[in-house]
Write an enzyme that holds these catalytic residues in place. Structure first.
Site, PDB file in Angstrom:
ATOM      1  N   ASP A 158      40.342  37.613  29.656  1.00 21.37           N
ATOM      2  CA  ASP A 158      41.208  36.441  29.863  1.00 21.37           C
ATOM      3  C   ASP A 158      41.694  35.851  28.533  1.00 21.37           C
ATOM      4  O   ASP A 158      41.531  34.655  28.277  1.00 21.37           O
ATOM      5  CB  ASP A 158      40.475  35.347  30.671  1.00 21.37           C
ATOM      6  CG  ASP A 158      39.676  35.909  31.836  1.00 21.37           C
ATOM      7  OD1 ASP A 158      40.176  36.826  32.501  1.00 21.37           O
ATOM      8  OD2 ASP A 158      38.553  35.425  32.082  1.00 21.37           O
ATOM      9  N   GLU A 177      45.589  35.262  41.220  1.00 17.70           N
ATOM     10  CA  GLU A 177      44.989  34.286  40.308  1.00 17.70           C
ATOM     11  C   GLU A 177      45.680  34.357  38.956  1.00 17.70           C
ATOM     12  O   GLU A 177      46.642  35.092  38.754  1.00 17.70           O
ATOM     13  CB  GLU A 177      43.482  34.541  40.168  1.00 17.70           C
ATOM     14  CG  GLU A 177      43.109  35.889  39.593  1.00 17.70           C
ATOM     15  CD  GLU A 177      41.603  36.130  39.590  1.00 17.70           C
ATOM     16  OE1 GLU A 177      40.839  35.302  40.137  1.00 17.70           O
ATOM     17  OE2 GLU A 177      41.176  37.166  39.039  1.00 17.70           O
TER      18      GLU A 177
END
Length: 313
Positions: free
Chosen positions: A27, A201
């Site tokens: 991420d 997401e």
């Protein structure tokens, strides 16, 4: 004055993005201050990497020495200091770092905020200040308060997008003083797969030539070489939507043009960020390296745009 990510006069298209060094990352997001580059990513206390050229990376420690005290109020089950999915922006002379506190597979979650006047630890002003919670979700909510991304609209108004599974991707207007949700701000759902388990997401919104582009991740991360993550995109003339893909399918009905679904070596690319320097752009994400037993690895690649204004690699 708004600075999204001050990359100076760097032409991303002229760089060789064969990354070296400490590349373990999940991420990732990027910032640049002066001549130095920084990556922030999921890990203990939010992990930091640094580079002098954007190519050779080394680990530089963490944002928080331990889990901020207030986090347990919102996520009582959190028993370690692993913080997820940061995002960083520079606004009015301050770096705003958003991050997620949660436990896997649950929506008892909170997005937190830390600020700093500089990213350079050698600077006497370097100090991460814990600004507490931004927005949270509980088991009774239909959304999940993780995966934050701040975007400034064409009028300079900041918005926070976030979300993972549940009802999908959310958007809420921020107050320019606190950089937290504005009073009476309405929470909007802007993207959903439309069917269980709603595997969408990690939103990231950028503005280019009058369009807002919503990048998301479909399917499942965090399974090493079994991961099915992929990057999808849609766009809208309005930051609040409706976002549609290349075929005109609404992202509220499962639309999303696949930008990258990986290959034999780089499996499950996702949780991306997009940055501009002049007309050049890069895509930043992690992918699982099949040659390293599925280790999550930082990727930075030039991102191009076709004549219709759609991104491609």
């Amino acid at each position: 004055m708004v600075h999204f990510h001050p990359f100076g006069n760097v032409n991303f298209y002229e760089m060789d993005w064969s990354l070296k060094g400490d590349l373990w990352a999940h991420d990732p997001v990027i910032a640049k201050e002066g001549s130095r580059w920084y990556v922030f990513h999921t890990g203990s206390g939010i992990q930091i990497k640094t580079s002098e050229d954007g190519v050779h990376w080394e680990n530089m420690g963490r944002v928080f020495p331990s889990l901020p005290d207030w986090c347990k109020q919102y996520v009582p089950e959190k028993d370690e200091d692993h913080l997820w999915a940061p995002d960083i922006c520079f606004y009015n002379g301050i770096y705003y770092l958003y991050y997620s506190v949660s436990t896997f597979g649950k929506n008892t979650s909170v997005i937190g905020l830390a600020t700093n006047r500089t990213l350079d630890p050698r600077d006497p002003d370097y100090e991460w200040k814990d600004m507490g919670p931004v927005i949270h979700s509980t088991a009774s909510d239909n959304y999940n308060a993780i995966d934050p991304n701040v975007v400034f609209d064409q009028e300079g108004q900041p918005w926070l997008s976030f979300g993972s599974f549940w009802s999908g991707i959310q958007l809420i207007q921020l107050d320019t003083e606190t950089m937290k949700p504005a009073a009476q701000a309405e929470l909007l759902t802007i993207a959903s797969r439309g069917e269980e388990p709603n595997a969408i997401e990690a939103p990231f919104i950028v503005c280019r030539n009058g369009y807002y582009y919503l990048f998301v991740s479909f399917d499942f991360c965090c399974r090493g070489i079994e991961s099915t993550y992929k990057i999808a995109v849609g766009r809208s003339k309005d930051i609040t939507g409706p976002y549609v893909d290349k075929n005109g399918v609404s992202m509220m009905q499962g639309g999303g043009t696949i930008l990258d679904a990986g290959n034999d070596r780089w499996i499950g690319p996702g949780h991306c960020a997009v940055y501009f320097s002049g007309v050049s752009a890069i895509l930043v994400n992690h992918a699982y390296d099949a040659l390293k037993n599925g280790e999550p690895t930082l990727q930075i690649r030039p991102l191009y745009w076709d004549d219709e204004g759609w991104p491609y690699l």
